[in-house]
Enzyme design. Structure first.
Site, PDB file in Angstrom:
ATOM      1  N   SER A   1       4.916 -59.783 -14.390  1.00  0.00           N
ATOM      2  CA  SER A   1       3.864 -59.559 -13.394  1.00  0.00           C
ATOM      3  C   SER A   1       2.596 -60.263 -13.855  1.00  0.00           C
ATOM      4  O   SER A   1       2.185 -60.124 -15.013  1.00  0.00           O
ATOM      5  CB  SER A   1       3.609 -58.066 -13.196  1.00  0.00           C
ATOM      6  OG  SER A   1       4.775 -57.426 -12.712  1.00  0.00           O
TER       7      SER A   1
ATOM      8  N   TYR B   1     -10.704 -57.188  -7.661  1.00  0.00           N
ATOM      9  CA  TYR B   1      -9.811 -58.070  -8.416  1.00  0.00           C
ATOM     10  C   TYR B   1      -9.583 -57.520  -9.824  1.00  0.00           C
ATOM     11  O   TYR B   1      -8.437 -57.376 -10.273  1.00  0.00           O
ATOM     12  CB  TYR B   1     -10.407 -59.476  -8.497  1.00  0.00           C
ATOM     13  CG  TYR B   1      -9.559 -60.448  -9.279  1.00  0.00           C
ATOM     14  CD1 TYR B   1      -8.480 -61.091  -8.685  1.00  0.00           C
ATOM     15  CD2 TYR B   1      -9.842 -60.728 -10.618  1.00  0.00           C
ATOM     16  CE1 TYR B   1      -7.695 -61.990  -9.400  1.00  0.00           C
ATOM     17  CE2 TYR B   1      -9.065 -61.617 -11.351  1.00  0.00           C
ATOM     18  CZ  TYR B   1      -7.990 -62.241 -10.733  1.00  0.00           C
ATOM     19  OH  TYR B   1      -7.210 -63.117 -11.458  1.00  0.00           O
TER      20      TYR B   1
END
Length: 282
Positions: free
Chosen positions: A140, A155
């Site tokens: 990931s 973010y």
């Protein structure tokens, strides 16, 4: 996964940047790769580019912030290749501003792509990797911003979540023959600063108008400049291939932010030092 040849990998955000770098490295190592992306034209161009090298690749369009589309992409992958051994949750957007500029749509968009799609990807593809009993790996994509938050942006929050999820999954999935790595890149030459080009209509308003002057504008311009001069995504792809083959828990791209990470660890330790020697039961 010491041997990638003959294995099948599913990569999101695969039409450009880091995702394309990873897809390329895996395909060149002999893996069959399903590229998943939201951009039709970029996906077609990436497939055309890769097929010139006589590798086994295919593509599927999906908005990974919609669980149903990610599930459909999984079905397309198993229909095409039968099995899935490697999942790469790479799709990401750079949305969201700092405190004072937050909006619900910017949080929903950024968390939807960067974090929820990663969670759903593991939920959907994990059982597919388990069922064939041949082992597998999950990568990931987080960021150095997932270890050293430089601000209160969606973010950064999303990338911290990806790091936490990966760290938690690693010991849980190891007994099932699945390795887990988290990729924490620094400045890479990607289109992350232009994420709004793929903004779905349901998140309209999530991409705010950026300032043209002032400290924030200067910081944004500096980041853009660093990204434009950043590391080649093909190099990152090779690092990820090596990380999967050797089961690295963390995959970094350079040493630039190592001192900042060490400073964060030192600050955490100082927090424990403040209470060292005290009796919490008195």
């Amino acid at each position: 996964m010491k041997e990638l040849a003959g294995k099948t990998a599913f990569v999101t955000g695969a039409a450009s940047g880091i995702g394309l770098g990873i897809a390329t490295a895996f395909a060149q190592a002999g893996a069959k790769v399903m590229l998943c992306d939201i951009e039709d034209a970029a996906l077609s161009a990436a497939l055309e580019q890769l097929r010139r090298t006589n590798v086994d690749v295919d593509g599927v369009k999906a908005d990974v912030s919609l669980k149903a589309e990610l599930a459909a992409a999984a079905e397309a992958t198993t229909a095409r290749y039968g099995k899935v051994h490697i999942l790469v949750n790479n799709a990401g957007v750079g949305g969201g501003g700092p405190y004072g500029t937050w909006t619900d749509t910017s949080w929903n968009w950024t968390l939807g792509v960067n974090l929820m799609a990663t969670i759903w990807g593991i939920e959907i593809f994990g059982p597919l990797i388990e069922q064939h009993g041949e082992g597998g790996h999950i990568v990931s994509t987080a960021s150095l911003a997932g270890l050293i938050s430089g601000g209160s942006t969606a973010y950064n929050v999303s990338k911290y979540g990806v790091v936490a999820l990966s760290e938690g999954l690693r010991p849980e999935l190891a007994p099932r023959g699945i390795g887990v790595s988290v990729l924490c890149p620094g400045f890479i030459r990607t289109h992350i600063m232009d994420s709004s080009r793929n903004l779905p209509k349901r998140f309209e308003g999530a991409a705010r108008t950026l300032p043209t002057s002032g400290p924030l504008a200067e910081r944004i311009n500096l980041v853009r400049q660093r990204i434009s001069q950043g590391i080649d995504p093909t190099y990152v792809g090779e690092l990820v291939r090596e990380g999967v083959e050797n089961d690295w828990p963390y995959i970094f791209t350079d040493l630039e932010f190592e001192p900042v990470v060490e400073a964060r660890f030192a600050a955490i330790k100082q927090g424990f030092d403040h209470i060292r020697g005290r009796d919490p039961k008195r």
